[in-house]
Design a protein around this motif. Structure first.
Motif, PDB file in Angstrom:
ATOM      1  N   ALA A 109       0.985  -1.026   0.022  1.00  0.00           N
ATOM      2  CA  ALA A 109       0.137  -0.111   0.065  1.00  0.00           C
ATOM      3  C   ALA A 109       0.982   1.261   0.088  1.00  0.00           C
ATOM      4  N   LEU A 110       0.320   2.234  -0.355  1.00  0.00           N
ATOM      5  CA  LEU A 110       1.185   3.679  -0.218  1.00  0.00           C
ATOM      6  C   LEU A 110       0.464   4.554   0.456  1.00  0.00           C
ATOM      7  N   ALA A 111       1.092   5.420   1.250  1.00  0.00           N
ATOM      8  CA  ALA A 111       0.824   6.324   2.239  1.00  0.00           C
ATOM      9  C   ALA A 111       1.301   7.766   2.050  1.00  0.00           C
ATOM     10  N   ILE A 112       0.604   8.756   1.809  1.00  0.00           N
ATOM     11  CA  ILE A 112       0.997  10.040   1.742  1.00  0.00           C
ATOM     12  C   ILE A 112       1.539  10.621   3.106  1.00  0.00           C
ATOM     13  N   ASN A 113       0.600  10.347   4.034  1.00  0.00           N
ATOM     14  CA  ASN A 113       0.813  10.939   5.507  1.00  0.00           C
ATOM     15  C   ASN A 113       1.850   9.924   6.169  1.00  0.00           C
ATOM     16  N   GLU A 114       1.484   8.810   6.438  1.00  0.00           N
ATOM     17  CA  GLU A 114       2.284   7.733   7.511  1.00  0.00           C
ATOM     18  C   GLU A 114       2.033   6.541   7.377  1.00  0.00           C
ATOM     19  N   VAL A 115       2.869   5.431   7.614  1.00  0.00           N
ATOM     20  CA  VAL A 115       2.680   4.194   7.825  1.00  0.00           C
ATOM     21  C   VAL A 115       2.852   4.011   9.413  1.00  0.00           C
ATOM     22  N   SER A 116       1.724   3.302  10.236  1.00  0.00           N
ATOM     23  CA  SER A 116       1.800   3.163  11.406  1.00  0.00           C
ATOM     24  C   SER A 116       1.428   1.764  11.773  1.00  0.00           C
ATOM     25  N   LEU A 117       2.168   1.270  12.703  1.00  0.00           N
ATOM     26  CA  LEU A 117       2.054  -0.033  13.211  1.00  0.00           C
ATOM     27  C   LEU A 117       1.498  -0.079  14.625  1.00  0.00           C
ATOM     28  N   LEU A 118       0.238  -0.637  14.911  1.00  0.00           N
ATOM     29  CA  LEU A 118      -0.409  -0.357  16.051  1.00  0.00           C
ATOM     30  C   LEU A 118      -0.883  -1.604  16.736  1.00  0.00           C
ATOM     31  N   ARG A 119      -0.823  -1.685  18.057  1.00  0.00           N
ATOM     32  CA  ARG A 119      -1.101  -2.967  18.933  1.00  0.00           C
ATOM     33  C   ARG A 119      -2.491  -3.368  18.673  1.00  0.00           C
ATOM     34  N   GLY A 121      -4.391  -5.745  20.668  1.00  0.00           N
ATOM     35  CA  GLY A 121      -5.001  -6.417  21.658  1.00  0.00           C
ATOM     36  C   GLY A 121      -4.582  -5.552  22.818  1.00  0.00           C
ATOM     37  N   PRO A 122      -4.824  -5.998  24.163  1.00  0.00           N
ATOM     38  CA  PRO A 122      -4.865  -5.464  25.203  1.00  0.00           C
ATOM     39  C   PRO A 122      -3.232  -5.271  25.741  1.00  0.00           C
ATOM     40  N   GLN A 123      -2.206  -5.910  25.118  1.00  0.00           N
ATOM     41  CA  GLN A 123      -0.938  -5.952  25.307  1.00  0.00           C
ATOM     42  C   GLN A 123      -0.196  -5.126  24.693  1.00  0.00           C
ATOM     43  N   ALA A 124       1.006  -4.581  25.125  1.00  0.00           N
ATOM     44  CA  ALA A 124       1.787  -3.575  24.296  1.00  0.00           C
ATOM     45  C   ALA A 124       2.347  -4.405  23.133  1.00  0.00           C
ATOM     46  N   ALA A 125       2.714  -3.744  22.205  1.00  0.00           N
ATOM     47  CA  ALA A 125       3.450  -4.381  20.894  1.00  0.00           C
ATOM     48  C   ALA A 125       4.722  -4.474  21.225  1.00  0.00           C
ATOM     49  N   LYS A 126       5.634  -5.425  20.933  1.00  0.00           N
ATOM     50  CA  LYS A 126       7.178  -5.434  21.025  1.00  0.00           C
ATOM     51  C   LYS A 126       7.655  -5.433  19.514  1.00  0.00           C
ATOM     52  N   LEU A 127       8.351  -4.403  19.239  1.00  0.00           N
ATOM     53  CA  LEU A 127       8.862  -4.301  17.905  1.00  0.00           C
ATOM     54  C   LEU A 127      10.402  -4.262  17.900  1.00  0.00           C
ATOM     55  N   ARG A 128      10.842  -4.545  16.603  1.00  0.00           N
ATOM     56  CA  ARG A 128      12.505  -4.765  16.560  1.00  0.00           C
ATOM     57  C   ARG A 128      12.714  -3.975  15.135  1.00  0.00           C
ATOM     58  N   ILE A 129      13.617  -3.119  15.232  1.00  0.00           N
ATOM     59  CA  ILE A 129      13.738  -2.066  14.167  1.00  0.00           C
ATOM     60  C   ILE A 129      15.084  -2.111  13.494  1.00  0.00           C
ATOM     61  N   PRO A 203       4.422 -12.178  17.800  1.00  0.00           N
ATOM     62  CA  PRO A 203       3.108 -11.611  17.114  1.00  0.00           C
ATOM     63  C   PRO A 203       1.789 -12.329  17.340  1.00  0.00           C
ATOM     64  N   GLU A 204       1.909 -13.564  17.851  1.00  0.00           N
ATOM     65  CA  GLU A 204       0.733 -14.731  18.247  1.00  0.00           C
ATOM     66  C   GLU A 204       0.221 -14.090  19.767  1.00  0.00           C
ATOM     67  N   ARG A 205       1.307 -13.458  20.413  1.00  0.00           N
ATOM     68  CA  ARG A 205       0.779 -13.004  21.745  1.00  0.00           C
ATOM     69  C   ARG A 205       0.592 -11.666  21.768  1.00  0.00           C
ATOM     70  N   ARG A 206       1.241 -10.824  21.010  1.00  0.00           N
ATOM     71  CA  ARG A 206       1.222  -9.611  21.047  1.00  0.00           C
ATOM     72  C   ARG A 206       0.796  -9.085  19.589  1.00  0.00           C
ATOM     73  N   PRO A 207      -0.533  -9.352  19.119  1.00  0.00           N
ATOM     74  CA  PRO A 207      -0.726  -8.986  17.555  1.00  0.00           C
ATOM     75  C   PRO A 207      -0.562  -7.719  17.369  1.00  0.00           C
ATOM     76  N   VAL A 208      -0.262  -7.258  15.911  1.00  0.00           N
ATOM     77  CA  VAL A 208       0.050  -6.033  15.504  1.00  0.00           C
ATOM     78  C   VAL A 208      -0.758  -5.584  14.164  1.00  0.00           C
ATOM     79  N   MET A 209      -1.344  -4.610  13.942  1.00  0.00           N
ATOM     80  CA  MET A 209      -1.752  -4.304  12.648  1.00  0.00           C
ATOM     81  C   MET A 209      -0.930  -3.128  12.185  1.00  0.00           C
ATOM     82  N   ALA A 210      -0.826  -3.209  10.684  1.00  0.00           N
ATOM     83  CA  ALA A 210      -0.148  -2.213  10.122  1.00  0.00           C
ATOM     84  C   ALA A 210      -1.256  -1.356   9.168  1.00  0.00           C
ATOM     85  N   ASP A 211      -1.069  -0.025   9.091  1.00  0.00           N
ATOM     86  CA  ASP A 211      -1.974   1.023   8.434  1.00  0.00           C
ATOM     87  C   ASP A 211      -1.272   2.210   7.567  1.00  0.00           C
TER      88      ASP A 211
END
Length: 253
Positions: A109-119, A121-129, A203-211
């Motif tokens: 997908a293309l984004a003019i403003n931003e690409v975001s990753l968001l948790r 579920g109720p638990q915080a996301a854990k991300l490696r960059i 990702p199975e315990r701390r699922p994340v979506m991308a927008d």
């Protein structure tokens, strides 16, 4: 002389009323015969219009029939040909997102403003960059993270306490959303050419979506983000009210 204009409007009543008034006054060119597009609505509708017309190479002039209207000009029914003749053009490039999901699918997908990753579920996301193939952060515990363009730096990025970027800056903003650890990490400024890869830890315990500009994909495991410099969006603004001025003004309010 009035150029061949294609008017498009959001579903809001005020935008539809403006569309009726302007097309009655200036006519309605077919999109494949238009010299430019006039978008009537708010910032969200402007993003939709830019995505919808990106292959046509037409400049887009927005008139605010929404709320904030950061990407729009003031609305007026009269004097439009003169305003278009004097308008200043700003060229922006979107981001390209490639997202891999837990079910093995890949989405772009293309984004003019931003690409975001968001948790999700109720638990915080854990991300490696990773940036340009090099690990930069082993673990970011957060509600999410985003990469924003200069044009989008006053949108979600700014709400997440990211920096406002000058429109011609050759940088992207990488901003954490409600970071827990590292607690004081406020993000980074990256070269526009940087390739960012965000890996979701557990990702199975701390699922994340991308927008990407409201195009969302659930259960991602890895997201790659980079500038799509081959795509050029042409925005028109009234003199003295372009994106560079608006971005500067936002920093003093």
């Amino acid at each position: 002389m009035t150029p061949a204009i294609h008017f498009t409007a959001s579903h809001a009543a005020s935008a539809q009323e403006a569309w009726a008034a302007l097309t009655a006054r200036y006519g309605q060119a077919r999109l494949d015969q238009a010299e430019l597009v006039v978008a009537l609505g708010g910032d969200g509708f402007m993003l939709q219009t830019l995505h919808a017309t990106q292959g046509l190479g037409l400049p887009v002039y927005g008139m605010n029939r929404g709320t904030v209207g950061f990407l729009m000009n003031a609305y007026a029914e009269t004097g439009l040909p003169e305003r278009l003749a004097q308008a200043e053009e700003t060229v922006i490039n979107p981001l390209r997102m490639r997202a891999d999901c837990t079910d093995g699918t890949r989405h772009e997908a293309l984004a003019i403003n931003e690409v975001s990753l968001l948790r999700q579920g109720p638990q915080a996301a854990k991300l490696r960059i990773h940036v340009d193939g090099r690990l930069r952060m082993e673990e970011l515990v957060c509600d999410g993270a985003l990469v924003a363009t200069p044009a989008g730096s006053t949108a979600y990025n700014y709400s997440a306490h990211g920096p406002i970027l000058p429109i011609n800056a050759e940088v992207l903003a990488l901003t954490a959303i409600a970071p827990f650890r590292p607690r004081r990490w406020r993000g980074a400024l990256l070269p526009k050419a940087a390739q960012v890869e965000v890996e979701v830890i557990h990702p199975e315990r701390r699922p994340v979506m991308a927008d990407a500009d409201s195009r969302s994909f659930r259960d991602v495991v890895r997201v790659r983000i980079g500038s799509a410099t081959e795509i050029r969006h042409r925005l028109l603004f009234d003199p003295g009210h372009g994106l560079d001025e608006r971005l500067l003004r936002e920093q003093f309010v």
